[in-house]
Design an enzyme around this catalytic site. Structure first.
Site, PDB file in Angstrom:
ATOM      1  N   ARG A  71     -20.441  62.190  42.056  1.00 31.38           N
ATOM      2  CA  ARG A  71     -19.170  61.499  42.322  1.00 31.38           C
ATOM      3  C   ARG A  71     -18.350  62.758  42.168  1.00 31.38           C
ATOM      4  O   ARG A  71     -18.684  63.754  41.209  1.00 31.38           O
ATOM      5  CB  ARG A  71     -18.751  60.445  40.861  1.00 31.38           C
ATOM      6  CG  ARG A  71     -19.875  59.194  40.931  1.00 31.38           C
ATOM      7  CD  ARG A  71     -19.169  58.197  41.477  1.00 31.38           C
ATOM      8  NE  ARG A  71     -20.065  57.033  41.625  1.00 31.38           N
ATOM      9  CZ  ARG A  71     -19.935  56.071  42.577  1.00 31.38           C
ATOM     10  NH1 ARG A  71     -18.797  55.799  43.119  1.00 31.38           N
ATOM     11  NH2 ARG A  71     -20.836  54.992  42.181  1.00 31.38           N
ATOM     12  N   HIS A 108     -25.458  73.192  41.747  1.00 31.63           N
ATOM     13  CA  HIS A 108     -25.782  72.907  43.145  1.00 31.63           C
ATOM     14  C   HIS A 108     -26.723  73.765  43.912  1.00 31.63           C
ATOM     15  O   HIS A 108     -27.012  75.013  43.643  1.00 31.63           O
ATOM     16  CB  HIS A 108     -24.108  73.603  43.745  1.00 31.63           C
ATOM     17  CG  HIS A 108     -24.258  73.115  45.405  1.00 31.63           C
ATOM     18  ND1 HIS A 108     -24.103  71.878  45.733  1.00 31.63           N
ATOM     19  CD2 HIS A 108     -24.575  73.887  46.496  1.00 31.63           C
ATOM     20  CE1 HIS A 108     -24.068  71.661  47.067  1.00 31.63           C
ATOM     21  NE2 HIS A 108     -24.478  72.831  47.558  1.00 31.63           N
ATOM     22  N   ASP A 153     -17.536  71.308  45.075  1.00 38.47           N
ATOM     23  CA  ASP A 153     -18.631  72.622  44.832  1.00 38.47           C
ATOM     24  C   ASP A 153     -17.896  73.861  45.428  1.00 38.47           C
ATOM     25  O   ASP A 153     -18.262  74.730  45.995  1.00 38.47           O
ATOM     26  CB  ASP A 153     -19.715  72.484  45.974  1.00 38.47           C
ATOM     27  CG  ASP A 153     -20.535  71.324  45.859  1.00 38.47           C
ATOM     28  OD1 ASP A 153     -20.866  70.826  44.664  1.00 38.47           O
ATOM     29  OD2 ASP A 153     -20.926  70.679  46.863  1.00 38.47           O
ATOM     30  N   GLU A 213     -33.159  76.241  39.547  1.00 38.58           N
ATOM     31  CA  GLU A 213     -32.094  75.534  38.894  1.00 38.58           C
ATOM     32  C   GLU A 213     -32.515  75.176  37.243  1.00 38.58           C
ATOM     33  O   GLU A 213     -31.698  75.441  36.316  1.00 38.58           O
ATOM     34  CB  GLU A 213     -31.838  73.849  39.470  1.00 38.58           C
ATOM     35  CG  GLU A 213     -31.533  74.153  40.932  1.00 38.58           C
ATOM     36  CD  GLU A 213     -30.915  72.734  41.519  1.00 38.58           C
ATOM     37  OE1 GLU A 213     -30.305  72.642  42.417  1.00 38.58           O
ATOM     38  OE2 GLU A 213     -31.424  71.617  40.859  1.00 38.58           O
TER      39      GLU A 213
HETATM   40  C1  GRF Z   1     -30.257  68.924  41.983  1.00 39.25           C
HETATM   41  O1  GRF Z   1     -30.790  69.512  42.993  1.00 39.25           O
HETATM   42  C2  GRF Z   1     -28.926  69.597  42.113  1.00 39.25           C
HETATM   43  O2  GRF Z   1     -28.802  70.959  42.274  1.00 39.25           O
HETATM   44  C3  GRF Z   1     -27.940  68.541  42.639  1.00 39.25           C
HETATM   45  O3  GRF Z   1     -28.708  67.456  42.644  1.00 39.25           O
HETATM   46  C4  GRF Z   1     -30.187  67.460  42.184  1.00 39.25           C
HETATM   47  C5  GRF Z   1     -30.271  66.841  40.857  1.00 39.25           C
HETATM   48  O4  GRF Z   1     -31.595  66.623  40.547  1.00 39.25           O
HETATM   49  N1  GRF Z   1     -26.528  68.503  42.428  1.00 39.25           N
HETATM   50  P1  GRF Z   1     -31.933  66.094  38.970  1.00 39.25           P
HETATM   51  O5  GRF Z   1     -31.507  64.542  38.976  1.00 39.25           O
HETATM   52  O6  GRF Z   1     -31.706  67.211  37.971  1.00 39.25           O
HETATM   53  O7  GRF Z   1     -33.370  66.019  39.181  1.00 39.25           O
END
Ligand code: GRF
Length: 181
Positions: free
Chosen positions: A79, A97, A133, A162
């Site tokens: 959202r 992201h 973003d 990430e």
């Molecule tokens: C991640 O790839 C993030 O970059 C994107 O949504 C995904 C979330 O994955 N915004 P999770 O719920 O943390 O496993």
């Protein structure tokens, strides 16, 4: 110790990585999806959880749960964050992201990279502003796109990056906040 709220709509793998690396600093998890994996993971960790489903005033409803919170981490929160939440946490809302922003904003960024024939992509932690973003970049990590990659494999490789950089970016921001307070 800082108090962090994590907002997510999905599986919650980034939340799990944040929890492992930042431990007791995460004090609340908020989701717009009652069945989201992130809520199950948060409950299993004994954390307080809140569900606020989409609709009018979502940002205001979320804000009403954030007394005493210092920092907000969006982790797969599907959202747009709006006023009054944005203004209540200036430079205190972060998002992760799955691309090297400003490249490939929006949904399924790893698929955008594949369609584009990119040789590399990555992930970005950035401050959240009113756009999608678009906020100031805090930290990025590059991830190679390899021949034979499909969407699932590439997304998985990006997610591993990430899980490494999100906690590092949070520590950086908390450190900077200490110096301005
Ligand atoms: C991640 O790839 C993030 O970059 C994107 O949504 C995904 C979330 O994955 N915004 P999770 O719920 O943390 O496993």
């Amino acid at each position: 110790m800082a108090r962090i709220a994590v907002l997510g709509s999905g599986a919650g793998s980034n939340f799990q990585a944040l929890l492992e690396k930042l431990g007791g600093q995460i004090s609340l998890v908020v989701s717009d999806q009652p069945d989201a994996g992130i809520l199950k993971k948060a409950k299993a960790a004994g954390l307080q959880t809140v569900v606020e489903e989409g609709g009018p005033d979502l940002s205001a409803r979320i804000l009403s749960h954030l007394d005493g919170i210092d920092l907000i981490c969006l982790a797969g929160f599907m959202r747009l964050v709006k006023e009054p939440l944005l203004g209540a946490f200036p430079r205190r809302i972060l998002n992760i992201h799955p691309s090297l922003l400003p490249k490939y904003p929006g949904k399924a960024a790893w698929e955008q990279a594949l369609v584009d024939g990119a040789g590399k992509t990555g992930c970005t932690v950035h401050f959240v502003d009113a756009g999608m973003d678009t906020g100031e970049v805090i930290l990025q990590a590059e991830v190679p796109v390899l021949s034979g990659d499909n969407a699932g494999i590439l997304h998985e490789r990006i997610q591993q990056a990430e899980h490494r950089i999100y906690a590092e970016a949070v520590r950086l921001v908390l450190e900077r906040l200490k110096h301005v307070e």
